[in-house]
Write an enzyme that holds these catalytic residues in place. Structure first.
Site, short mmCIF file in Angstrom:
data_model
loop_
_atom_site.label_atom_id
_atom_site.label_comp_id
_atom_site.label_asym_id
_atom_site.label_seq_id
_atom_site.Cartn_x
_atom_site.Cartn_y
_atom_site.Cartn_z
N THR A 73 27.18 9.94 -35.47
CA THR A 73 26.83 11.33 -35.15
C THR A 73 27.15 12.25 -36.30
OG1 THR A 73 27.42 10.88 -32.87
CG2 THR A 73 27.14 13.19 -33.47
N CYS A 74 28.32 12.06 -36.90
CA CYS A 74 28.74 12.92 -38.00
C CYS A 74 27.77 12.82 -39.17
CB CYS A 74 30.16 12.56 -38.45
SG CYS A 74 31.37 12.53 -37.10
N SER A 75 27.30 11.61 -39.46
CA SER A 75 26.44 11.39 -40.62
C SER A 75 24.98 11.73 -40.35
CB SER A 75 26.50 9.92 -41.06
OG SER A 75 27.78 9.61 -41.53
#
Lengths: 169, 170
Positions: free
Chosen positions: B56-58
């Site tokens: 999700t972060c990337s």
């Protein structure tokens, strides 16, 4: 109490993101590796680094293993694994940057369970690296029994490097 | 007790590896970001992510900010900082992979100082990410004061903490 030759390697849970040959760019779902179940009956080279993507680990320690993994396997190592206190996503990305595929298992001990069990954990807060960091070491495990322990006494890579391990295989 | 709008943002020192345009792949010695001294007189967007290199972060969170840097700066933002519970070497490598260059300061809070000072830390040991991580949040800090704060109720999602939400709050 630090691990030594002759001890039984501890049974802990580590996490990793497996390499998917069909989809090498994907970041797959993390899996758990239970050390006893995964290492039973096998010869394992396990080397630990204080930090993925850090200079010494990236320039001196890891490359030695990337280059020698074939030689280690021809000398009887069934599994070659790298472990650090970084999480499994970071370990997976770091392994990808060396194109390790599934030659080297990139394991995470983010919760510090393995480090504590081995007595090989340091406090990195002074360098802003967090309170739980694995020391730099290499261990050879034969059917769960520790047959070699090389813990670096100082910064740098000597007894925990690939050449030292190959000499012991 | 977590930080809220109207509070003074706490003073914490975080490390980051500065971008060097002449040697973009180099890992220079880290510098300190002081969240009091370096935020004086500035409008800062600070967003936190649970884990560098994680899906999700990337895929969703960091890229939303990378693509909107110009719009954020056009709305008066002086500094954009991304922080996580990872260390600064990891944040630097992640920033390089996502081609952040000097647009966003990629800071590491591996000691958990920021998480503790803001009350925004989260225990992610069950998913193997460690016990002291930052939850997913986005804040606007104006001359040291928290002007806006959104925390994802589900840290695996990006809804109120994405760049678009922050843009509409500016």
């Amino acid at each position: 109490m630090t691990i030594k030759v002759g001890d039984i390697f501890p049974d802990t849970v580590l996490t990793y993101v497996p390499y998917d040959a069909k989809n090498p760019e994907a970041c797959g779902l993390p899996q758990q590796l239970k050390t006893h179940a995964a290492f039973k009956g096998k010869k394992v080279v396990l080397f630990a680094v204080p930090g993925a993507f850090t200079p010494t680990c990236s320039e001196e320690h890891m490359p030695g293993y990337v280059q020698s993994v074939g030689e280690m396997k021809s000398k009887g190592a069934d599994i070659v694994a790298c472990v650090a206190s970084n999480d499994q996503f970071v370990m997976h990305a770091w392994g990808k940057s060396y194109n390790v595929k599934d030659d080297i298992l990139m394991l995470s001990d983010a919760n510090g369970d393995l480090g504590s069990a081995l007595g090989l954990v340091n406090d990195g807060t002074a360098r802003r690296m967090g309170p739980i960091r694995l020391a730099r070491f290499a261990i050879i495990i034969d059917d769960l029994k520790v047959v070699y322990v090389g813990v670096e006494p100082a910064p740098g890579v000597t007894v925990s490097g690939a050449p030292a391990v190959i000499a012991k295989l | 007790m977590s930080i809220k709008v109207g509070d003074e943002f706490p003073q914490v020192q975080l490390k980051y590896v500065p971008y060097d345009a002449a040697a973009p792949n180099a890992c220079k010695g880290p510098e300190l970001l002081d969240t009091k001294k370096d935020f004086v007189g500035k409008k800062v967007v600070l967003f936190g992510v649970p884990g560098a290199f994680s899906p999700t972060c990337s895929v969703a969170h960091l890229p939303s900010y990378v693509s909107k840097v110009d719009e954020l700066k056009a709305k008066g933002v002086d500094l954009i900082v991304c922080v996580s519970g990872n260390d600064f070497f990891v944040m630097d490598a992640w920033g390089k992979q996502e081609k952040v260059a000097d647009k966003i300061i990629m800071a590491g809070d591996a000691n958990g100082d920021l998480g503790r000072a803001t009350g925004l830390s989260i225990d992610l040991s069950k998913v193997g990410l460690g016990a002291v991580r930052l939850t997913r949040f986005a804040a606007i800090i104006d001359n040291g004061k928290v002007a806006h704060l959104d925390v994802e109720s589900d840290p695996t999602e990006v809804t109120v903490t994405g760049a678009d939400s922050i843009l509409s709050a500016l």
